[in-house]
Design a protein around this motif. Structure first.
Motif, mmCIF file in Angstrom:
data_model
loop_
_atom_site.group_PDB
_atom_site.id
_atom_site.type_symbol
_atom_site.label_atom_id
_atom_site.label_comp_id
_atom_site.label_asym_id
_atom_site.label_seq_id
_atom_site.Cartn_x
_atom_site.Cartn_y
_atom_site.Cartn_z
ATOM 1 N N ILE A 173 0.805 -1.220 0.000
ATOM 2 C CA ILE A 173 0.000 0.000 0.000
ATOM 3 C C ILE A 173 0.845 1.280 0.000
ATOM 4 O O ILE A 173 0.298 2.374 -0.165
ATOM 5 N N GLY A 174 2.140 1.176 0.177
ATOM 6 C CA GLY A 174 2.959 2.380 0.164
ATOM 7 C C GLY A 174 4.237 2.166 0.961
ATOM 8 O O GLY A 174 4.544 1.045 1.347
ATOM 9 N N VAL A 175 4.947 3.297 1.120
ATOM 10 C CA VAL A 175 4.555 4.636 0.773
ATOM 11 C C VAL A 175 5.332 5.077 -0.474
ATOM 12 O O VAL A 175 6.362 4.476 -0.803
ATOM 13 N N ARG A 176 4.840 6.098 -1.147
ATOM 14 C CA ARG A 176 5.537 6.611 -2.322
ATOM 15 C C ARG A 176 6.970 6.983 -1.966
ATOM 16 O O ARG A 176 7.239 7.623 -0.952
ATOM 17 N N LYS A 177 7.913 6.554 -2.813
ATOM 18 C CA LYS A 177 9.351 6.774 -2.631
ATOM 19 C C LYS A 177 9.871 6.151 -1.330
ATOM 20 O O LYS A 177 10.870 6.603 -0.762
ATOM 21 N N GLY A 178 9.195 5.101 -0.905
ATOM 22 C CA GLY A 178 9.648 4.405 0.289
ATOM 23 C C GLY A 178 10.400 3.127 -0.023
ATOM 24 O O GLY A 178 10.955 2.492 0.873
ATOM 25 N N GLY A 179 10.406 2.715 -1.308
ATOM 26 C CA GLY A 179 11.080 1.488 -1.716
ATOM 27 C C GLY A 179 10.108 0.400 -2.148
ATOM 28 O O GLY A 179 10.435 -0.797 -2.085
ATOM 29 N N THR A 180 8.922 0.798 -2.600
ATOM 30 C CA THR A 180 7.891 -0.184 -2.974
ATOM 31 C C THR A 180 8.302 -1.044 -4.171
ATOM 32 O O THR A 180 8.029 -2.246 -4.198
ATOM 33 N N ARG A 181 8.937 -0.436 -5.157
ATOM 34 C CA ARG A 181 9.348 -1.211 -6.339
ATOM 35 C C ARG A 181 10.421 -2.225 -5.966
ATOM 36 O O ARG A 181 10.382 -3.379 -6.414
ATOM 37 N N ALA A 182 11.379 -1.834 -5.144
ATOM 38 C CA ALA A 182 12.415 -2.774 -4.705
ATOM 39 C C ALA A 182 11.797 -3.926 -3.921
ATOM 40 O O ALA A 182 12.158 -5.094 -4.117
ATOM 41 N N LEU A 183 10.845 -3.614 -3.049
ATOM 42 C CA LEU A 183 10.174 -4.651 -2.268
ATOM 43 C C LEU A 183 9.439 -5.627 -3.168
ATOM 44 O O LEU A 183 9.513 -6.848 -2.978
ATOM 45 N N LEU A 184 8.725 -5.116 -4.166
ATOM 46 C CA LEU A 184 7.969 -5.983 -5.076
ATOM 47 C C LEU A 184 8.903 -6.884 -5.880
ATOM 48 O O LEU A 184 8.631 -8.087 -6.036
ATOM 49 N N GLU A 185 9.999 -6.327 -6.381
ATOM 50 C CA GLU A 185 10.938 -7.120 -7.172
ATOM 51 C C GLU A 185 11.588 -8.206 -6.316
ATOM 52 O O GLU A 185 11.779 -9.343 -6.770
ATOM 53 N N MET A 186 11.922 -7.885 -5.089
ATOM 54 C CA MET A 186 12.526 -8.885 -4.203
ATOM 55 C C MET A 186 11.514 -9.958 -3.824
ATOM 56 O O MET A 186 11.847 -11.147 -3.764
ATOM 57 N N LEU A 187 10.288 -9.558 -3.577
ATOM 58 C CA LEU A 187 9.244 -10.516 -3.233
ATOM 59 C C LEU A 187 8.934 -11.430 -4.406
ATOM 60 O O LEU A 187 8.609 -12.605 -4.235
ATOM 61 N N ASN A 188 9.073 -10.903 -5.593
ATOM 62 C CA ASN A 188 8.782 -11.682 -6.804
ATOM 63 C C ASN A 188 9.834 -12.767 -7.061
ATOM 64 O O ASN A 188 9.658 -13.604 -7.953
ATOM 65 N N LEU A 189 10.927 -12.760 -6.299
ATOM 66 C CA LEU A 189 11.905 -13.846 -6.386
ATOM 67 C C LEU A 189 11.329 -15.149 -5.841
ATOM 68 O O LEU A 189 11.784 -16.237 -6.203
ATOM 69 N N HIS A 190 10.328 -15.031 -4.995
ATOM 70 C CA HIS A 190 9.749 -16.211 -4.349
ATOM 71 C C HIS A 190 8.870 -16.978 -5.340
ATOM 72 O O HIS A 190 8.033 -16.387 -6.031
ATOM 73 N N PRO A 191 9.036 -18.295 -5.442
ATOM 74 C CA PRO A 191 8.262 -19.087 -6.421
ATOM 75 C C PRO A 191 6.777 -19.160 -6.123
ATOM 76 O O PRO A 191 5.998 -19.505 -7.006
ATOM 77 N N GLU A 192 6.371 -18.818 -4.886
ATOM 78 C CA GLU A 192 4.955 -18.887 -4.543
ATOM 79 C C GLU A 192 4.268 -17.534 -4.658
ATOM 80 O O GLU A 192 3.142 -17.363 -4.188
ATOM 81 N N VAL A 193 4.933 -16.582 -5.302
ATOM 82 C CA VAL A 193 4.387 -15.233 -5.438
ATOM 83 C C VAL A 193 4.229 -14.887 -6.911
ATOM 84 O O VAL A 193 5.126 -15.155 -7.718
ATOM 85 N N ARG A 194 3.075 -14.312 -7.246
ATOM 86 C CA ARG A 194 2.843 -13.767 -8.584
ATOM 87 C C ARG A 194 2.405 -12.321 -8.398
ATOM 88 O O ARG A 194 1.411 -12.039 -7.730
ATOM 89 N N ALA A 195 3.154 -11.395 -8.984
ATOM 90 C CA ALA A 195 2.921 -9.965 -8.753
ATOM 91 C C ALA A 195 2.462 -9.272 -10.027
ATOM 92 O O ALA A 195 2.937 -9.578 -11.130
ATOM 93 N N ALA A 196 1.544 -8.328 -9.870
ATOM 94 C CA ALA A 196 1.118 -7.491 -10.989
ATOM 95 C C ALA A 196 2.288 -6.590 -11.394
ATOM 96 O O ALA A 196 3.002 -6.064 -10.542
#
Length: 434
Positions: free
Chosen positions: A187-210
């Protein structure tokens, strides 16, 4: 020998439905109403009998046996001693049990029928197997069967759009994959590192991210399209995988928490925060570069941050860093146990420990490890390694901040001191912020 063979048939035919037949006789024979037809002799009282029926078929050997199953009767029978002496064609698929004797010659009609049936069966089998071919979906390792996922939104009778009460239905595909509403939202926050978090989370095989920010809950035009539209923006996944969406603007939008709550009360939320002062400068830097690329005029950071010798609270970047105000709105709908706060500053310095915590919060099996991260000296931050594939965040991430007057910077630190303390009290933990 004669081209046609004589057959003596004693059989019992049980129609599943009323037989359909045709006759060349002027005196039309009424439809058969009886459940059992005996082939023996004559046409009497609901009973058709033939003592001798000419069956036009060639035979090359004597056949005697019991035949059962579905047999399509299209035999043109010439009555021998039947008193109507008319040609009758019975065109019906009925279950039969027959004992039959034939003079030698192969029953070509029977052989051809079996050949046609076999060809049709093969054709339909091939078509069926073709339809069962799975859609191409990236392969994933075996998942943790002991993991318990939070109930997905589809189990609730949710509003499909802003004004309707229709139940949401997820898309299910033949190979078992689905396209559904997210079970986790960053949910946030803007310029808080959301894109980095999503990319790192997407390394997990049980995660599918928009891939992109959907802005469903904060943009009225999108929200009016309903949950069915929202789910179509999500990636296709397997049932055991967790679907994740990221829109940083959700955190500071007053109406978003209630809307997400109406969709799914048990959803798990990820909130990544960093030092409020650093976040403000990063926010300004992004706007500055965008305006420079479009050759638009821009103000210095000092002009935006300070008005009349005081911090400009009307500046949107300042408002976004007042974390405790926005989090209070979310806690009206969700308990703190459903909101995991990621330390954005620590994620930049050492991502692995923070990602371990995220895995536990989402109840994912531990699959992300230190080998998934390596420090890129040229860029000055960590990049990702997924097997043999290495990648870094987009060049727009990690931009160098413009210099800020030290007096203004100290004023900014002092301004956030009290809001930060309130935030620490609210979440029951502290962060290494100025």
């Amino acid at each position: 020998m004669s081209a046609s063979a004589h057959a003596f048939v004693s059989c019992e035919v049980t129609p599943t439905h009323r037989p359909v037949y045709s006759t060349a006789a002027a005196d039309f024979i009424k439809p058969f109403e009886w459940p059992i037809i005996h082939l023996g002799c004559g046409l009497t009282n609901g009973s058709l009998a033939l003592t001798s029926a000419q069956l036009k078929a060639d035979a090359q050997q004597r056949v005697s046996g019991e035949v059962g199953g579905q047999l399509s009767l299209g035999l043109r029978l010439a009555f021998g001693e039947c008193r109507s002496q008319r040609n009758l064609s019975i065109l019906r698929r009925v279950p039969v049990h027959i004992h039959v004797e034939f003079t030698p010659y192969t029953l070509r009609w029977f052989n051809k029928s079996r050949l046609k049936s076999s060809m049709m069966a093969t054709l339909f089998l091939g078509l069926f197997l073709f339809l069962l071919q799975p859609v191409a979906v990236p392969s994933r390792p075996v998942f943790d069967l002991s993991r318990v996922l939070p109930p997905p939104a589809l189990r609730y009778l949710v509003q499909n759009s802003a004004g309707s009460g229709e139940p949401f239905r997820e898309a299910v595909f033949p190979n078992g994959t689905i396209q559904r509403l997210p079970q986790t939202i960053i949910i946030g926050v803007r310029k808080g590192g959301t894109r980095a978090l999503l990319e790192m989370l997407n390394l997990h095989p049980e995660v599918r991210a928009a891939d992109s920010e959907i802005h469903f809950f904060d943009w009225e035009g999108n929200y009016e399209k309903g949950l069915q539209w929202y789910s179509r923006q999500m990636p296709i996944s397997y049932p055991h995988q967790t679907t994740v969406e990221k829109t940083p603007a959700y955190f500071t939008s007053h109406k978003v928490p209630e809307r997400i709550y109406k969709m799914n009360q048990t959803i798990r939320l990820l909130l990544i925060l960093r030092d409020p002062t650093e976040r403000v400068i990063s926010d300004y830097t992004q706007v500055l570069f965008n305006r420079m690329q479009k050759h638009k005029p821009f103000q210095s950071v000092e002009e935006l941050l300070v008005r009349g010798g005081r911090i400009n609270v009307d500046y949107k970047a300042i408002n976004r860093s007042l974390y405790y105000i926005h989090l209070q709105n979310w806690l009206r709908y969700f308990p703190l146990s459903q909101i995991h706060i990621v330390d954005g500053d620590r994620l930049i310095r050492d991502p692995f420990p923070e990602m371990e915590k995220v895995e536990k919060f989402l109840r994912l099996s531990p699959r992300i490890n230190r080998s998934n991260f390596y420090f890129n000296k040229t860029k000055g931050f960590y990049c990702l390694r997924d097997g043999a594939r290495e990648r870094c965040l987009h060049e727009s991430k990690g931009r160098t901040h413009p210099p800020v007057d030290s007096a203004v910077l100290n004023k900014l630190h002092g301004f956030f001191s009290e809001p930060n303390r309130k935030f620490f009290d609210l979440v029951g933990r502290t962060f290494d912020w100025h």
